[in-house]
Design an enzyme around this catalytic site. Structure first.
Site, PDB file in Angstrom:
ATOM      1  N   ASP A   1     -70.083  62.172 -49.396  1.00 49.27           N
ATOM      2  CA  ASP A   1     -70.161  63.527 -49.926  1.00 49.27           C
ATOM      3  C   ASP A   1     -70.404  63.414 -51.429  1.00 49.27           C
ATOM      4  OD1 ASP A   1     -69.790  65.051 -47.612  1.00 49.27           O
ATOM      5  OD2 ASP A   1     -67.624  64.727 -47.665  1.00 49.27           O
TER       6      ASP A   1
ATOM      7  N   ARG B   1     -79.200  74.878 -38.505  1.00 48.87           N
ATOM      8  CA  ARG B   1     -78.455  75.918 -39.229  1.00 48.87           C
ATOM      9  C   ARG B   1     -79.380  76.754 -40.088  1.00 48.87           C
ATOM     10  NH1 ARG B   1     -74.589  71.465 -42.300  1.00 48.87           N
ATOM     11  NH2 ARG B   1     -76.308  70.110 -42.862  1.00 48.87           N
TER      12      ARG B   1
ATOM     13  N   ARG C   1     -81.992  59.468 -41.067  1.00 42.26           N
ATOM     14  CA  ARG C   1     -82.341  60.725 -40.416  1.00 42.26           C
ATOM     15  C   ARG C   1     -82.883  61.643 -41.489  1.00 42.26           C
ATOM     16  NH1 ARG C   1     -84.134  62.285 -35.797  1.00 42.26           N
ATOM     17  NH2 ARG C   1     -83.374  64.328 -35.141  1.00 42.26           N
TER      18      ARG C   1
ATOM     19  N   TYR D   1     -72.545  57.567 -45.740  1.00 40.27           N
ATOM     20  CA  TYR D   1     -72.590  59.024 -45.564  1.00 40.27           C
ATOM     21  C   TYR D   1     -71.601  59.652 -46.562  1.00 40.27           C
ATOM     22  CZ  TYR D   1     -72.798  63.308 -42.590  1.00 40.27           C
ATOM     23  OH  TYR D   1     -72.975  64.569 -42.083  1.00 40.27           O
TER      24      TYR D   1
ATOM     25  N   ARG E   1     -65.361  64.293 -39.822  1.00 42.52           N
ATOM     26  CA  ARG E   1     -65.635  64.996 -41.080  1.00 42.52           C
ATOM     27  C   ARG E   1     -65.132  66.440 -41.010  1.00 42.52           C
ATOM     28  NH1 ARG E   1     -69.643  63.514 -44.572  1.00 42.52           N
ATOM     29  NH2 ARG E   1     -70.451  65.633 -44.719  1.00 42.52           N
TER      30      ARG E   1
ATOM     31  N   ARG F   1     -57.688  72.413 -37.087  1.00 37.37           N
ATOM     32  CA  ARG F   1     -56.375  72.904 -37.541  1.00 37.37           C
ATOM     33  C   ARG F   1     -55.822  73.994 -36.632  1.00 37.37           C
ATOM     34  NH1 ARG F   1     -59.748  75.190 -41.878  1.00 37.37           N
ATOM     35  NH2 ARG F   1     -59.809  73.461 -43.332  1.00 37.37           N
TER      36      ARG F   1
ATOM     37  N   GLU G   1     -82.951  74.970 -41.220  1.00 38.99           N
ATOM     38  CA  GLU G   1     -82.886  73.512 -41.392  1.00 38.99           C
ATOM     39  C   GLU G   1     -83.200  72.831 -40.058  1.00 38.99           C
ATOM     40  OE1 GLU G   1     -79.433  72.181 -43.599  1.00 38.99           O
ATOM     41  OE2 GLU G   1     -79.267  70.387 -42.370  1.00 38.99           O
TER      42      GLU G   1
HETATM   43  N1  UDP Z   1     -71.201  69.156 -35.969  1.00 40.16           N
HETATM   44  C1  UDP Z   1     -71.314  69.774 -34.741  1.00 40.16           C
HETATM   45  N2  UDP Z   1     -71.426  71.128 -34.679  1.00 40.16           N
HETATM   46  C2  UDP Z   1     -71.420  71.901 -35.795  1.00 40.16           C
HETATM   47  C3  UDP Z   1     -71.288  71.281 -37.049  1.00 40.16           C
HETATM   48  C4  UDP Z   1     -71.183  69.896 -37.099  1.00 40.16           C
HETATM   49  O1  UDP Z   1     -71.340  69.105 -33.713  1.00 40.16           O
HETATM   50  O2  UDP Z   1     -71.536  73.133 -35.664  1.00 40.16           O
HETATM   51  C5  UDP Z   1     -71.090  67.678 -35.987  1.00 40.16           C
HETATM   52  C6  UDP Z   1     -72.480  67.029 -36.076  1.00 40.16           C
HETATM   53  O3  UDP Z   1     -72.443  65.804 -35.341  1.00 40.16           O
HETATM   54  C7  UDP Z   1     -72.615  66.766 -37.555  1.00 40.16           C
HETATM   55  C8  UDP Z   1     -71.176  66.391 -37.913  1.00 40.16           C
HETATM   56  O4  UDP Z   1     -70.373  67.247 -37.112  1.00 40.16           O
HETATM   57  O5  UDP Z   1     -73.540  65.749 -37.842  1.00 40.16           O
HETATM   58  C9  UDP Z   1     -70.830  66.546 -39.380  1.00 40.16           C
HETATM   59  O6  UDP Z   1     -71.057  67.881 -39.766  1.00 40.16           O
HETATM   60  P1  UDP Z   1     -71.223  68.296 -41.303  1.00 40.16           P
HETATM   61  O7  UDP Z   1     -71.278  69.782 -41.370  1.00 40.16           O
HETATM   62  O8  UDP Z   1     -70.185  67.600 -42.090  1.00 40.16           O
HETATM   63  O9  UDP Z   1     -72.657  67.679 -41.620  1.00 40.16           O
HETATM   64  P2  UDP Z   1     -73.556  67.727 -42.957  1.00 40.16           P
HETATM   65  O10 UDP Z   1     -73.258  69.038 -43.644  1.00 40.16           O
HETATM   66  O11 UDP Z   1     -73.215  66.506 -43.750  1.00 40.16           O
HETATM   67  O12 UDP Z   1     -74.941  67.678 -42.389  1.00 40.16           O
END
Ligand code: UDP
Length: 374
Positions: free
Chosen positions: A358, A287, A256, A356, A177, A181, A308
């Site tokens: 978006d 976060r 989850r 999952y 996801r 880059r 969170e």
């Molecule tokens: N992830 C990570 N570190 C980060 C951000 C994301 O390891 O700092 C991994 C983690 O497994 C997460 C996945 O990348 O579940 C997808 O992140 P995303 O930000 O897309 O998750 P969402 O915002 O959908 O919770």
């Protein structure tokens, strides 16, 4: 008791994006719908409300991003979107790194300055880890994409907290996801269109539901009258959990959950960014959002932070994420097969389809399915 006294054409279960698109679109074709939600508000997990003039996303940060112009134009009919671009900072035990994984991150981690140097470093770490062939799980995928150092500091702990299981037990698509880059570009998404509605998502959904042909009833649990609903409504759009719809007959799917803690601080800038990820395993939250940075609105003397915390899911908690590992995907297939047999009911959204998704994907699939309806 007769529930469908108004002879609605549709019962829509869940006032999240899938259900609201359906209600709006069928109303355009002159069809009546009753939309019910067990919560006391519309918008599903996209619900926002204002405090001190600041838009708060009650179920975590929702940044709309898409490459699909039709979907972007669709949502823009109901709200202006600001130009917010998500640029996440990661804090690993006090060290700060830019996300997603890009030349800034590689420089901060290894002091490499060119794409060639970064690629060489990642290749060296991938080979040292002994990873050959297609990745079998999230850990292997992460190391083969961005190397062991970044995996250890920015992914391993965060992922374990987020999912309550090891990265070796999770599917590799989850880490894909995030963009990788070889440019100095901190945009968390690769999509062309991105932003947050200027008045919040709730106002956007209110506009979509503003029709004489749509009735919204909150605080109604579909399962309290499932049998009556199924008998009386000619067509049902169901966006709740698919396993619950079928009384868990093949077993429970896993989800989850999350919980949030808010803090109001008397200043106008507490952390300097919209989202900061805490990527070590010990910090209990994943976060922290500072809402004023999503749109710069509200009381200039106050700021609101939301922490969170991931948590295990059970029936008393909100289901946020499907756990799309092999075991659950197999189980979902069985429910999907049952769902396909029910001509009267359409299943949609993250929970109805156990995907999952978006937000833009939910809008896209909702529009596709409703277009097939007529
Ligand atoms: N992830 C990570 N570190 C980060 C951000 C994301 O390891 O700092 C991994 C983690 O497994 C997460 C996945 O990348 O579940 C997808 O992140 P995303 O930000 O897309 O998750 P969402 O915002 O959908 O919770």
């Amino acid at each position: 008791m007769k529930y469908n006294i108004k002879n609605y054409d549709y019962l829509i279960v869940g006032a999240g994006p899938f259900g609201v698109v359906w209600a709006h679109e069928v109303a355009k074709c002159g069809k009546h719908s009753l939309i019910i939600d067990k919560r006391n508000h519309i918008g599903g997990n996209m619900y926002t409300h204002k405090e001190f003039g600041i838009n708060i996303h009650d179920y975590g940060a929702h940044i709309f991003h898409t490459d699909n112009k039709a979907v972007w134009d669709y949502v823009n009919q109901f709200s202006e979107f600001n130009g917010f671009i998500n640029q996440v900072v990661a804090n690993f035990k006090g060290e700060l790194y830019d996300l997603p994984f890009n030349m800034n991150t590689f420089y901060q981690m290894w002091q490499v300055k060119t794409p060639a140097e970064a690629k060489a470093k990642i290749k060296e770490q991938r080979l040292a880890a002994g990873i050959k062939g297609p990745a079998q799980n999230l850990e292997e995928q992460a190391i083969s994409l961005i190397g062991t150092d970044i995996y250890e500091k920015l992914i391993k702990g965060y992922t374990q907290k987020q999912w309550g299981r090891l990265a070796t037990e999770l599917p590799s698509f989850i880490i894909r996801r995030l963009p990788v880059r070889y440019t100095f570009d901190n945009n968390y998404f690769n999509h062309r269109y991105q932003g947050v509605p200027v008045d919040g998502y709730t106002a956007l959904f209110e506009k979509m539901l503003a029709s004489e042909l749509i009735d919204v009833r909150l605080n109604i649990d579909f399962f309290s009258k499932k049998k009556v609903f199924l008998e009386e409504f000619p067509r049902i759009v169901y966006t709740g959990m698919i396993d619950q719809f079928f009384d868990y007959q093949f077993g429970e799917l896993e989800y989850r959950s999350l919980r949030f803690e808010n803090e109001v601080i008397n200043c106008n800038n507490a952390q300097g960014n919209a989202v900061i990820n805490y990527t070590d395993a010990q910090t209990p939250y994943t976060r922290v959002m500072e809402w004023r940075h999503f749109d710069g609105q509200g009381d200039a003397k106050k700021t609101i932070l939301t922490r969170e915390y991931p948590q295990d899911w059970d029936l008393t908690k909100e289901a946020y994420y499907p756990v799309n590992d092999q075991k659950n995907s197999e189980l979902f297939k069985k429910y999907r097969k049952e769902a396909n047999k029910l001509e009267k009911v359409i299943f949609g959204g993250r929970l109805g389809n156990y995907q999952y998704y978006d937000m833009d994907q939910v809008f896209e699939v909702a529009l596709e399915t409703v277009n097939n309806e007529f």
